[in-house]
Design an enzyme around this catalytic site. Structure first.
Site, PDB file in Angstrom:
ATOM      1  N   SER A 111      67.639   5.110  10.618  1.00 20.39           N
ATOM      2  CA  SER A 111      66.323   4.819  11.217  1.00 20.39           C
ATOM      3  C   SER A 111      66.022   3.164  11.198  1.00 20.39           C
ATOM      4  O   SER A 111      66.713   2.410  11.554  1.00 20.39           O
ATOM      5  CB  SER A 111      65.232   5.519  10.684  1.00 20.39           C
ATOM      6  OG  SER A 111      64.057   5.479  11.775  1.00 20.39           O
ATOM      7  N   GLU A 243      71.874   5.436  17.788  1.00 20.07           N
ATOM      8  CA  GLU A 243      70.995   6.726  18.155  1.00 20.07           C
ATOM      9  C   GLU A 243      69.826   6.405  18.530  1.00 20.07           C
ATOM     10  O   GLU A 243      69.107   5.210  18.332  1.00 20.07           O
ATOM     11  CB  GLU A 243      70.866   7.487  16.826  1.00 20.07           C
ATOM     12  CG  GLU A 243      70.568   6.680  15.604  1.00 20.07           C
ATOM     13  CD  GLU A 243      69.109   7.100  15.092  1.00 20.07           C
ATOM     14  OE1 GLU A 243      68.747   8.142  16.047  1.00 20.07           O
ATOM     15  OE2 GLU A 243      68.563   6.639  14.096  1.00 20.07           O
ATOM     16  N   HIS A 310      68.675  10.953  13.569  1.00 18.40           N
ATOM     17  CA  HIS A 310      67.350  11.636  13.518  1.00 18.40           C
ATOM     18  C   HIS A 310      67.585  13.188  13.722  1.00 18.40           C
ATOM     19  O   HIS A 310      66.712  14.212  13.610  1.00 18.40           O
ATOM     20  CB  HIS A 310      66.286  11.332  14.229  1.00 18.40           C
ATOM     21  CG  HIS A 310      65.589   9.808  13.766  1.00 18.40           C
ATOM     22  ND1 HIS A 310      66.337   8.790  14.153  1.00 18.40           N
ATOM     23  CD2 HIS A 310      64.520   9.684  13.153  1.00 18.40           C
ATOM     24  CE1 HIS A 310      65.706   7.549  13.623  1.00 18.40           C
ATOM     25  NE2 HIS A 310      64.513   8.096  13.012  1.00 18.40           N
TER      26      HIS A 310
END
Length: 339
Positions: A111, A243, A310
């Site tokens: 993240s 991502e 995630h």
């Protein structure tokens, strides 16, 4: 050349700091759960002040977060750094980091933590580990995919690390869930895919992270990919991985176009995209359309729905490491060489 941190040894020290978001009081139990699991396994744990607080989308003011991170990066008694999780605005501490005083040590996360990992590897040539967060390690058992992060942290320069795609992934987050036996509720069959449905093999130096945050580094000193190639990996192509956390299909497409126009995908071998909870289609335009157009523009092969990001669990990818990724019939293997 890429520099690899010394391996984490049994009884070594884990530093816990929150360079992005901290953990609010009502979720302190999942933070302490992760800390206790390392203690149970015989590691020492040094926890800073920032993991315990969170206000206005950050654990603390930028100067405080940077000071705590600088201290841990420079402390030879801390072997590995694992933030509790990511967040939103880590990039505001980048100008305050003491780049020339960073000691090579493993830093693990994803993240917004990938903003830090990416910048450190690009700026210094020090390898970093894109993988699980601390709060997702709060169970007595770690699932087969997640637990491979320890192979990375305890690996030495010259090591070869093998990983395979997960059998199932978690379709929905639930921080209130008690581990049974894992933190994740692995309930949906995993299937890595290629754009044309054919088997794929890609080799290159791994580099990437969360595209939501990395795109904002374009044009800054922390994402000078041309300089990174010339200084640290002049003879290798980059194998990108990304991502998408929150972007719609068109947001995502604008982001990859920006990276393409900036030259990131030059001297590259391919791109891997992780599973995403986002990617809402816009007027019929999907993330698959975005990836297909990107592949046509760049000539690069693309794999997607990978164990990254995630939608856990996730494999651990080392920024800077040599890698060979194979995808066939929904299954994938990743061979990383720390050299």
């Amino acid at each position: 050349m890429i520099r690899y941190p010394k391996p984490l040894k049994a009884g070594g020290t884990i530093g816990i700091t929150a360079p992005s978001s901290g953990v609010p009081k009502e979720l302190h139990s999942i933070l302490t759960g992760g800390i206790e699991q390392f203690k149970k396994r015989g590691f020492q744990v040094e926890v800073g002040k920032t993991p315990w607080t969170n206000e206005k989308a950050a654990s603390a003011e930028a100067i405080i977060r940077a000071a705590e991170l600088n201290s841990m990066l420079q402390n030879s008694n801390i072997d590995t750094i694992i933030p509790p999780w990511g967040g939103e605005i880590l990039m505001e501490i980048l100008p305050i980091l003491q780049w020339d005083r960073i000691q090579p040590k493993w830093i693990l996360g994803y993240s917004d933590t990938s903003t830090l990992l990416f910048s450190i590897t690009v700026m210094t040539g020090i390898a970093t580990a894109h993988g699980t967060n601390l709060i997702d390690l709060r169970s007595n058992e770690w699932d087969d995919t997640t637990k491979k992060f320890m192979d990375v942290l305890m690996g030495s320069e010259g090591s070869t690390i093998f990983q395979t795609s997960s059998e199932k992934y978690q379709s929905k987050w639930n921080h209130d869930k008690e581990p049974n036996p894992y933190v994740f509720e692995l309930d949906t069959p995993t299937s890595w895919k290629t754009l044309d449905g054919k088997p794929l093999q890609i080799d290159g130096r791994l580099l990437g992270g969360c595209i939501d945050t990395l795109q904002n580094l374009v044009g800054t000193p922390y994402a000078d990919i041309k300089a990174f190639r010339e200084k640290y990996v002049p003879d290798d192509k980059i194998l990108w991985y990304f991502e998408n956390c929150e972007m719609s299909a068109t947001d995502f497409y604008r982001s990859v176009l920006q990276l393409h126009y900036t030259g990131w995908f030059e001297q590259s071998s391919g791109i891997i995209f992780g599973r995403t909870p986002a990617g809402k289609k816009v007027e019929g335009f999907t993330t698959w359309d975005a990836m297909e157009r990107l592949s046509q523009m760049t000539g690069l092969p693309i794999a997607y729905d990978a164990d990254i990001g995630h939608v856990p669990p996730q494999i651990t990818l080392v920024n800077g490491a040599k890698a060979e990724v194979k995808v066939e019939n929904g299954h994938a293997s990743v061979k990383m060489e720390l050299k």
